[in-house]
Design a protein around this motif. Sequence first.
Motif, PDB file in Angstrom:
ATOM      1  N   SER A  16      -2.196   0.463   1.573  1.00 10.50           N
ATOM      2  CA  SER A  16      -1.283  -0.671   1.571  1.00 10.50           C
ATOM      3  C   SER A  16       0.139  -0.163   1.767  1.00 10.50           C
ATOM      4  N   LEU A  27       3.684  -6.849   4.401  1.00 11.43           N
ATOM      5  CA  LEU A  27       2.685  -5.964   3.807  1.00 11.43           C
ATOM      6  C   LEU A  27       1.606  -5.697   4.849  1.00 11.43           C
ATOM      7  N   SER A  30      -4.202  -4.264   2.235  1.00 11.75           N
ATOM      8  CA  SER A  30      -4.236  -4.297   0.777  1.00 11.75           C
ATOM      9  C   SER A  30      -5.663  -3.963   0.355  1.00 11.75           C
ATOM     10  N   LEU A  53       7.418 -12.351  -0.019  1.00  7.75           N
ATOM     11  CA  LEU A  53       6.626 -11.654   0.990  1.00  7.75           C
ATOM     12  C   LEU A  53       6.429 -12.593   2.174  1.00  7.75           C
ATOM     13  N   ILE A  56       1.592 -10.905   5.704  1.00 14.16           N
ATOM     14  CA  ILE A  56       0.615  -9.833   5.474  1.00 14.16           C
ATOM     15  C   ILE A  56      -0.127  -9.614   6.781  1.00 14.16           C
ATOM     16  N   LEU A  69      -6.954  -7.843  -1.197  1.00 17.76           N
ATOM     17  CA  LEU A  69      -6.161  -8.872  -0.513  1.00 17.76           C
ATOM     18  C   LEU A  69      -6.042 -10.170  -1.315  1.00 17.76           C
ATOM     19  N   THR A  79       2.216 -16.884   1.520  1.00 18.07           N
ATOM     20  CA  THR A  79       2.313 -15.884   2.579  1.00 18.07           C
ATOM     21  C   THR A  79       1.126 -15.974   3.536  1.00 18.07           C
ATOM     22  N   VAL A  81      -1.525 -14.634   6.487  1.00 16.37           N
ATOM     23  CA  VAL A  81      -2.197 -13.345   6.710  1.00 16.37           C
ATOM     24  C   VAL A  81      -2.664 -13.292   8.158  1.00 16.37           C
TER      25      VAL A  81
END
Length: 452
Positions: A16, A27, A30, A53, A56, A69, A79, A81
């Motif tokens: 990560s 990010l 994860s 954030l 991702i 995650l 957030t 993804v």
Amino acid sequence: MKLTDLNRDGGIGANSLFVQIGDLNILIDSGLNPKKVGRLASPDLAPLRGVTLDLIIITHCHLDHIGSLPVVMREHPDTPVLMTTSSRIIIERMLHNSASVMLRQREDENIPDYPLFTHEEIDRCAKRFVGLPFGHAKKFHTAKDEIEIILHRAGHVAGAAGVELRHKHRAIFFTGDVLFDDQRTLKGAEFPAGHFDTLVTETTRGTTERPADKSRSAELDRLVKSINDTIQRGGSFVIPVFALGRMQEILTIIYDARKFGRLIECPIYASGLGMDLADYFDEISRKTKHVQFNRGIIKELKIKPTPRKLNAGEDPQQNALYIISSGMLVERTPSYTLASGMVGHARNTIGFVGYCDPDTPGGQLQLAKPGDTFLFETVHVKAKVKARIERFELSGHADREQLVEFAVQTGARSVVLTHGDPPARAWFAEQLATLMPNARVLDPVPLQTYQV
């Protein structure tokens, strides 16, 4: 750009990276560390507390990249993804399997932290998963800033991506886990040539020099011959595999060998998550054309389910081929239990076809010599190593020389080393310092923030 490695132990594990570019907080991956349990298996998410954030990005769906995650998504409920279209097809199945395993571990091993997330939580998270085709540029912006994202085919496993980020006049590239060679089910990586300001590269095979005579095709031939020899000796052959990618690759290799009359007739056993994922690979093959896999080969091979009850320390004596997880013989998995019964008999073979962490039972067994006593600790089995222990160079990770060559041609001002044990990173650091004398080569200390 600021970069923080949240993998609390470094090396390969709970992968990560927290990246701050301009006003954007991103990010990348994860994961969970397969050698640890409970909350210590996840990244250290403390640096994200109190941070908005923005995005991702998932490079691919192996659990060392997605296993925590839902925990991050719980703490950052707004957030989005981003991942490839192929990963979007697979990711929910992988996470649901992880939740089921953790529930089982909670009962069997008394791990109160588990499960880290529930099946219901995964279903809620899924609404925020966004699939992006390879090579398509997507602009992502907040009220203050904007970035362009392009996901490039990385080989390795279905859906795996290298991540290109462009912010103003700066270009940054993350290799993720990469394989440049073609596999039977998957084309090799197609990364952009030319300049990047910063390169973040995996280093998995930094201590592995591939001999000139060990091409992928030669290793496939050696694998088939070894299976034939083992069956003719009256033994069984077990191939420990990762459920995602390697299981489907090996099934296809075995099918090809059988179709062309190169593989001896014998029972073939396989089951578990890898067999379930065959359906998803079939779907990806039809929808994206980035995977070559047909689930019909399972029926044609007449594959039988591995017996539900494998007895530790007991050789099943089926004179058969077993294709089962885990790929590293991790404790309490079918391959671990089966190997505990097979390793004490000279007629058998255990054939590794992928990366094994040196600290896992698979890594330790590969270092054992014939006649050594090997302890399968969690099942209380001690056996003399009499079976053949073979390793076939069919890794899903790029050779170190290929990665160095890619790094050099980027002309990057900064190269960040990730996803590798300390000796592997040290090899890359030494090579890149020589070949890229004007570049800053950084091996980040976990949880330290670097200006890159």
